[in-house]
Design a protein around this motif. Structure first.
Motif, PDB file in Angstrom:
ATOM      1  N   PRO A  30       0.856  -1.320  -0.052  1.00 31.92           N
ATOM      2  CA  PRO A  30       0.093   0.036   0.231  1.00 31.92           C
ATOM      3  C   PRO A  30       0.914   1.259   0.101  1.00 31.92           C
ATOM      4  O   PRO A  30       2.168   1.245   0.373  1.00 31.92           O
ATOM      5  CB  PRO A  30      -0.750  -0.022   1.425  1.00 31.92           C
ATOM      6  CG  PRO A  30       0.030  -0.923   2.230  1.00 31.92           C
ATOM      7  CD  PRO A  30       0.865  -1.766   1.261  1.00 31.92           C
ATOM      8  N   LEU A  89       1.361   2.366   5.244  1.00 33.67           N
ATOM      9  CA  LEU A  89       0.720   1.540   6.441  1.00 33.67           C
ATOM     10  C   LEU A  89       1.268   1.926   7.797  1.00 33.67           C
ATOM     11  O   LEU A  89       2.347   2.240   7.915  1.00 33.67           O
ATOM     12  CB  LEU A  89       1.022   0.173   6.078  1.00 33.67           C
ATOM     13  CG  LEU A  89       0.526  -0.875   6.808  1.00 33.67           C
ATOM     14  CD1 LEU A  89      -0.976  -0.970   6.693  1.00 33.67           C
ATOM     15  CD2 LEU A  89       1.265  -2.204   6.546  1.00 33.67           C
ATOM     16  N   GLU A 142      -4.507   1.824   6.659  1.00 32.71           N
ATOM     17  CA  GLU A 142      -4.102   2.280   5.306  1.00 32.71           C
ATOM     18  C   GLU A 142      -4.821   3.439   5.049  1.00 32.71           C
ATOM     19  O   GLU A 142      -6.102   3.682   5.411  1.00 32.71           O
ATOM     20  CB  GLU A 142      -4.360   1.265   4.193  1.00 32.71           C
ATOM     21  CG  GLU A 142      -3.532   0.056   4.226  1.00 32.71           C
ATOM     22  CD  GLU A 142      -4.108  -0.908   3.006  1.00 32.71           C
ATOM     23  OE1 GLU A 142      -3.846  -0.533   2.013  1.00 32.71           O
ATOM     24  OE2 GLU A 142      -4.429  -2.083   3.262  1.00 32.71           O
TER      25      GLU A 142
END
Length: 173
Positions: free
Chosen positions: A82, A85, A118
Protein backbone atom coordinates in the motif's frame (compact mmCIF):
# COMPACT_ATOMS: atom_id res chain seq x y z
CA UNK A 1 2.82 -14.92 -3.29
CA UNK A 2 2.83 -17.38 -6.14
CA UNK A 3 2.73 -14.52 -8.63
CA UNK A 4 5.85 -12.99 -7.06
CA UNK A 5 7.62 -16.35 -7.25
CA UNK A 6 6.61 -16.87 -10.89
CA UNK A 7 7.87 -13.43 -11.92
CA UNK A 8 11.10 -13.82 -9.92
CA UNK A 9 10.50 -10.80 -7.70
CA UNK A 10 13.42 -10.16 -5.35
CA UNK A 11 14.15 -7.54 -2.71
CA UNK A 12 17.30 -6.19 -1.09
CA UNK A 13 16.89 -4.70 2.35
CA UNK A 14 19.20 -2.66 4.52
CA UNK A 15 18.20 -2.36 8.17
CA UNK A 16 19.52 -0.53 11.19
CA UNK A 17 18.56 -0.85 14.85
CA UNK A 18 19.30 1.39 17.80
CA UNK A 19 18.55 -0.16 21.20
CA UNK A 20 18.48 1.74 24.47
CA UNK A 21 18.75 -0.20 27.72
CA UNK A 22 18.39 2.38 30.51
CA UNK A 23 18.26 -0.34 33.19
CA UNK A 24 17.81 -4.12 33.45
CA UNK A 25 14.00 -3.89 33.24
CA UNK A 26 13.29 -1.54 30.30
CA UNK A 27 14.22 -1.57 26.63
CA UNK A 28 13.49 0.90 23.83
CA UNK A 29 14.38 0.45 20.18
CA UNK A 30 14.25 2.36 16.94
CA UNK A 31 14.48 0.31 13.75
CA UNK A 32 14.64 1.66 10.22
CA UNK A 33 14.85 -0.15 6.91
CA UNK A 34 15.02 0.59 3.20
CA UNK A 35 14.21 -2.06 0.59
CA UNK A 36 14.59 -2.04 -3.20
CA UNK A 37 12.45 -4.48 -5.20
CA UNK A 38 13.34 -5.92 -8.60
CA UNK A 39 10.11 -4.48 -10.08
CA UNK A 40 11.32 -0.93 -9.36
CA UNK A 41 9.38 -0.46 -6.15
CA UNK A 42 10.98 0.67 -2.89
CA UNK A 43 9.91 0.62 0.75
CA UNK A 44 10.90 2.71 3.74
CA UNK A 45 10.05 1.47 7.24
CA UNK A 46 10.41 2.73 10.78
CA UNK A 47 9.44 0.86 13.96
CA UNK A 48 9.54 2.27 17.47
CA UNK A 49 9.15 -0.08 20.43
CA UNK A 50 9.23 0.15 24.23
CA UNK A 51 9.29 -2.93 26.46
CA UNK A 52 9.26 -3.87 30.13
CA UNK A 53 10.70 -7.12 31.49
CA UNK A 54 8.21 -9.34 33.31
CA UNK A 55 10.44 -12.35 33.98
CA UNK A 56 14.20 -13.10 33.89
CA UNK A 57 14.47 -16.69 32.56
CA UNK A 58 13.18 -17.30 30.14
CA UNK A 59 13.23 -13.58 29.54
CA UNK A 60 9.67 -12.29 29.04
CA UNK A 61 9.13 -8.73 27.79
CA UNK A 62 5.77 -7.00 27.30
CA UNK A 63 5.77 -4.01 24.98
CA UNK A 64 4.17 -1.54 22.61
CA UNK A 65 5.30 -1.00 19.01
CA UNK A 66 4.38 1.55 16.37
CA UNK A 67 5.26 0.71 12.78
CA UNK A 68 5.27 2.86 9.64
CA UNK A 69 5.81 1.58 6.08
CA UNK A 70 5.78 3.66 2.87
CA UNK A 71 6.01 2.32 -0.70
CA UNK A 72 7.20 4.40 -3.66
CA UNK A 73 4.99 2.58 -6.20
CA UNK A 74 1.92 1.26 -4.34
CA UNK A 75 -0.34 -1.37 -5.85
CA UNK A 76 2.31 -3.43 -7.63
CA UNK A 77 0.92 -6.89 -8.46
CA UNK A 78 1.94 -9.98 -6.51
CA UNK A 79 2.59 -8.60 -3.01
CA UNK A 80 1.07 -6.32 -0.36
CA UNK A 81 2.38 -2.80 -0.98
CA UNK A 82 0.00 0.00 0.00
CA UNK A 83 0.96 3.66 -0.27
CA UNK A 84 1.27 4.02 3.50
CA UNK A 85 0.67 1.58 6.32
CA UNK A 86 0.64 2.52 10.01
CA UNK A 87 0.15 0.03 12.83
CA UNK A 88 0.19 -0.21 16.62
CA UNK A 89 0.88 -3.49 18.46
CA UNK A 90 0.92 -5.04 21.90
CA UNK A 91 3.92 -7.38 21.94
CA UNK A 92 5.16 -10.33 23.97
CA UNK A 93 8.79 -11.39 23.52
CA UNK A 94 10.16 -14.62 25.07
CA UNK A 95 13.90 -15.41 24.87
CA UNK A 96 16.24 -17.98 26.29
CA UNK A 97 19.21 -20.19 25.58
CA UNK A 98 19.78 -23.91 25.30
CA UNK A 99 21.95 -24.03 28.42
CA UNK A 100 25.02 -26.26 28.69
CA UNK A 101 23.88 -28.37 25.69
CA UNK A 102 24.47 -25.48 23.26
CA UNK A 103 25.60 -22.32 25.09
CA UNK A 104 26.18 -20.33 21.87
CA UNK A 105 22.57 -20.84 20.68
CA UNK A 106 19.65 -18.67 21.75
CA UNK A 107 15.94 -19.01 20.94
CA UNK A 108 13.25 -16.36 20.62
CA UNK A 109 9.47 -16.40 20.21
CA UNK A 110 7.72 -13.10 19.63
CA UNK A 111 4.03 -12.51 19.15
CA UNK A 112 1.91 -9.41 18.70
CA UNK A 113 -1.67 -8.29 18.24
CA UNK A 114 -2.68 -4.86 17.08
CA UNK A 115 -4.40 -2.72 14.50
CA UNK A 116 -3.23 -1.38 11.13
CA UNK A 117 -4.44 1.51 9.00
CA UNK A 118 -4.05 2.31 5.30
CA UNK A 119 -5.12 5.70 3.87
CA UNK A 120 -8.80 5.85 2.87
CA UNK A 121 -9.54 2.42 4.43
CA UNK A 122 -10.99 1.22 7.70
CA UNK A 123 -8.52 -0.01 10.28
CA UNK A 124 -8.27 -3.77 10.76
CA UNK A 125 -6.83 -6.11 13.38
CA UNK A 126 -3.43 -7.67 12.78
CA UNK A 127 -1.38 -10.38 14.47
CA UNK A 128 2.11 -11.75 14.00
CA UNK A 129 4.52 -14.31 15.40
CA UNK A 130 8.21 -15.14 14.98
CA UNK A 131 10.35 -18.07 16.00
CA UNK A 132 14.12 -17.61 15.74
CA UNK A 133 17.35 -19.37 16.64
CA UNK A 134 20.55 -17.33 16.84
CA UNK A 135 24.05 -18.76 16.94
CA UNK A 136 26.98 -16.64 18.09
CA UNK A 137 30.06 -16.86 15.88
CA UNK A 138 31.98 -14.31 17.93
CA UNK A 139 31.26 -11.54 20.42
CA UNK A 140 29.84 -9.23 17.72
CA UNK A 141 28.80 -11.62 14.92
CA UNK A 142 25.83 -13.99 14.82
CA UNK A 143 23.80 -16.09 12.39
CA UNK A 144 20.00 -16.16 12.64
CA UNK A 145 17.49 -18.63 11.24
CA UNK A 146 13.87 -17.55 11.61
CA UNK A 147 10.30 -17.87 10.43
CA UNK A 148 7.98 -14.85 10.59
CA UNK A 149 4.23 -14.94 10.00
CA UNK A 150 1.87 -11.98 9.99
CA UNK A 151 -1.71 -11.48 8.88
CA UNK A 152 -4.43 -8.86 8.79
CA UNK A 153 -6.93 -11.38 7.40
CA UNK A 154 -8.46 -11.95 10.83
CA UNK A 155 -11.88 -10.36 10.28
CA UNK A 156 -12.06 -10.12 6.48
CA UNK A 157 -10.04 -11.23 3.44
CA UNK A 158 -9.04 -7.72 2.37
CA UNK A 159 -5.69 -7.59 4.16
CA UNK A 160 -2.59 -9.68 3.71
CA UNK A 161 -1.02 -12.81 5.11
CA UNK A 162 2.61 -13.78 4.70
CA UNK A 163 5.18 -16.14 6.03
CA UNK A 164 8.88 -15.52 5.58
CA UNK A 165 11.69 -17.96 6.28
CA UNK A 166 14.98 -16.13 6.58
CA UNK A 167 18.65 -16.54 7.21
CA UNK A 168 20.50 -13.46 8.48
CA UNK A 169 24.00 -12.43 9.43
CA UNK A 170 24.00 -9.89 12.27
CA UNK A 171 26.99 -7.65 13.03
CA UNK A 172 27.07 -5.43 16.14
CA UNK A 173 29.09 -2.23 16.05
Amino acid sequence: SLESLRTGLTARETRGVLELLPDDVHRASLQWAAAAYSDGNARRSMHIQVQRRLHRWPEAMLGLRHASDDFRRPGQPGYFNPDRLRSAHLTLDLRGDFGAAAPALQWQWMGSVGVEQEPMRASRPVRSARVQITGAIGPDLALEVAYDHSTSRIVDRDGFARGIARFSVRQRF
